[in-house]
Design a protein around this motif. Sequence first.
Motif, mmCIF file in Angstrom:
data_model
loop_
_atom_site.group_PDB
_atom_site.id
_atom_site.type_symbol
_atom_site.label_atom_id
_atom_site.label_comp_id
_atom_site.label_asym_id
_atom_site.label_seq_id
_atom_site.Cartn_x
_atom_site.Cartn_y
_atom_site.Cartn_z
ATOM 1 N N THR A 126 -3.034 5.578 -0.578
ATOM 2 C CA THR A 126 -2.907 4.148 -0.880
ATOM 3 C C THR A 126 -1.601 3.667 -0.237
ATOM 4 N N PRO A 127 -1.487 2.382 0.069
ATOM 5 C CA PRO A 127 -0.252 1.885 0.697
ATOM 6 C C PRO A 127 0.996 2.223 -0.116
ATOM 7 N N GLU A 128 0.912 2.105 -1.433
ATOM 8 C CA GLU A 128 2.082 2.329 -2.284
ATOM 9 C C GLU A 128 2.501 3.802 -2.293
ATOM 10 N N LYS A 129 1.530 4.682 -2.495
ATOM 11 C CA LYS A 129 1.853 6.109 -2.603
ATOM 12 C C LYS A 129 2.286 6.705 -1.263
ATOM 13 N N MET A 130 1.679 6.232 -0.179
ATOM 14 C CA MET A 130 2.071 6.752 1.132
ATOM 15 C C MET A 130 3.464 6.265 1.517
ATOM 16 N N GLU A 131 3.797 5.058 1.081
ATOM 17 C CA GLU A 131 5.149 4.547 1.332
ATOM 18 C C GLU A 131 6.180 5.351 0.528
#
Length: 292
Positions: A126-131
């Motif tokens: 997900t964008p949040e977790k990968m960031e």
Amino acid sequence: MTNSFDSFQKRRLRSSYASVIISIAIVLFMIGILGLILLKSTKVANHFKQEVVMSLFFKDDVTKEQIESFRESLTTKPYTRELYYISKEEAAKTYSKDLGEDFLDFLGTNPLKNGVDLYLKADFVTPEKMEELRKEFEKNTFIIDISYDKPLVEQLTKNIKKISFWLLVLSGFFAVVSVILINSSIRLSIYAKRFNIKTMQMVGATKRFIRKPFIWQSIRLGFIGALLALIALSVMIYYIDKNIPALELVKDYISLIYLAVGILASAFIISWISTYFATQRFLNLQTNDLYY
């Protein structure tokens, strides 16, 4: 004359039962198709998520022993599905093959870095977790650069949420329609026995006593309809698996078990609830109202 009337009543009753079974089978078959789509959509979404790669590039002064130690530590992380070490020499060969010429002859040196391609588990794509992971890796003194397709992850997450929402809406619609159709069929079958219900009530039978055989009869009809639906679904799944083997429908035993249990449970719950309220309606009617 009496025998003729009794024969007519039996034929009418059998026709009513057949109508209930067919209605339940058709509705549960449609629910089964939707359930199969829901189960496989999750697996398909996870498949695409797990194809997203995060590339970690090491500084030139990092030794092979340090890289190997770092790789081993990554394998124990909860987000790691699999990872591959790619040396700068292997990367150069792949790059040259893609270009169609050896770029090292032109540059004279290899500017590429040793790296690791990290494939994450679906829940972490997900964008949040990968960031969060990117920021975590940036703190590592071995790593000089981190690369992943951020727009792809954002678009993938957005599309999956959109598809999941509409599938849930469709599931809710089918659930309502199924309850209405099965309820109507069961009510019609009980309507044919409304005088029997009232007669039993007049001789002192309790509502629970009157309701019980109707409920068990409807549950039996529901299970017969569910078995017909499962047979039809089995034929369809076999046909799809034969023509589109990549979906691996037949091999996905867990999803198929969930699907079968869900259909049988739906048949039981809907049949029980529909029969309960249908009999309750006729139990509460006045004798004069039975003719309308």
